[in-house]
Design a protein around this motif. Structure first.
Motif, PDB file in Angstrom:
ATOM      1  N   ARG A 278       0.833  -1.206   0.000  1.00  0.00           N
ATOM      2  CA  ARG A 278       0.000   0.000   0.000  1.00  0.00           C
ATOM      3  C   ARG A 278       0.869   1.258   0.000  1.00  0.00           C
ATOM      4  O   ARG A 278       0.606   2.211  -0.743  1.00  0.00           O
TER       5      ARG A 278
ATOM      6  N   GLU B  28       1.099   4.290  -2.801  1.00  0.00           N
ATOM      7  CA  GLU B  28       0.929   5.699  -2.426  1.00  0.00           C
ATOM      8  C   GLU B  28       2.152   6.526  -2.830  1.00  0.00           C
ATOM      9  O   GLU B  28       2.015   7.658  -3.302  1.00  0.00           O
TER      10      GLU B  28
ATOM     11  N   ARG C 151       2.257   9.790  -5.377  1.00  0.00           N
ATOM     12  CA  ARG C 151       2.844  11.082  -5.013  1.00  0.00           C
ATOM     13  C   ARG C 151       3.895  11.525  -6.029  1.00  0.00           C
ATOM     14  O   ARG C 151       4.039  12.711  -6.304  1.00  0.00           O
TER      15      ARG C 151
END
Length: 252
Positions: A24, A28, A32
């Motif tokens: 996860r 992420e 970004r």
């Protein structure tokens, strides 16, 4: 037979992440950075088991962002070129182990750009910021030794765990002499702020020497008021080898 990647597993456990948590966090980090990936628990398992000898560059950059470690310190058996890869439609995740050695999962090999793997800012820096504590009616200084890793114009900054009880991360973008981005700090559970998590923004300028980056932070305080103060990063060492990081894994 595949050789398990004990180093990566140790780093993950040290971050108190499950394999799901790491997958996860990798997704992420990719979002970004503007490089979406489809990291999964199964992919992390295959890295740790040694079934996959080396991740693709897009995953290597995400791993560096999540762990705060250069990819060469994460136990992979093949050097990962961290250049950006032109999209040739081939897809694929990684380089896999086989009885014949290392094989690419797809052919032909992707085209790569001339962008170097690590830029001029990669290395160990001393992070120093000041903040006013209304509850203690005084100004205090936060100090961390941090690892900065550069990919193109993006800077990923992570504190070394032994340098402070309050882990610090920064995700920055450099444009000429201007550095802009965000910061997050998880305060010590036994400290004055009782494990509170704070975050905010940064606007900084690189000095002509390239060895000091200074500016201002903005963020919210304990009473949810918006505060600001000075923040600087001072260059310490260009090496990101394990020996170098171990030598700075202490309080400044």
């Amino acid at each position: 037979m595949s050789t398990p990647n004990i180093t990566l597993r140790t780093v993950r456990i040290g971050l108190r992440m499950s394999q799901d948590d790491m997958a996860r966090a990798l997704r992420e980090a990719g979002l970004r950075a503007g490089e979406p990936n489809d990291a999964s628990k199964r992919l992390v398992q295959r890295w740790e088991s040694g079934d996959i000898a080396s991740p693709r560059p897009v995953y290597a950059r995400a791993l560096e962002s999540v762990t705060g470690q250069p990819i060469e310190n994460l136990g992979f058996s093949v050097t990962v070129p961290l250049v950006r890869v032109a999209d040739d439609g081939a897809g694929g995740h990684d380089l896999a182990s086989s009885a014949d050695g290392i094989r690419a999962p797809h052919a032909p090999l992707p085209r790569v750009s001339a962008q170097p793997a690590h830029g001029a800012y990669s290395g160990v820096w001393l992070s120093r910021y000041e903040y006013f504590s209304s509850g203690r009616d005084g100004t205090y200084t936060g100090l961390h030794f941090v690892v900065m890793l550069q990919h193109g114009n993006r800077l990923s900054v992570r504190s070394l765990p032994g340098s402070s009880d309050s882990p610090l991360t920064m995700d920055l973008e450099v444009d000429g002499a201007v550095v802009t981005g965000t910061w997050t700090e998880q305060t010590a559970s036994e400290g004055y702020y009782s494990g509170a998590r704070y975050h905010g923004a940064l606007q900084m300028l690189v000095e002509p020497t390239g060895r000091r980056i200074a500016g201002k932070w903005v963020g919210f305080g304990k009473d949810f008021d918006v505060n600001t103060g000075p923040w600087e990063l001072v260059f310490q060492d260009a090496s990101t080898s394990k020996a170098t990081l171990d030598s700075y894994n202490r309080r400044p």
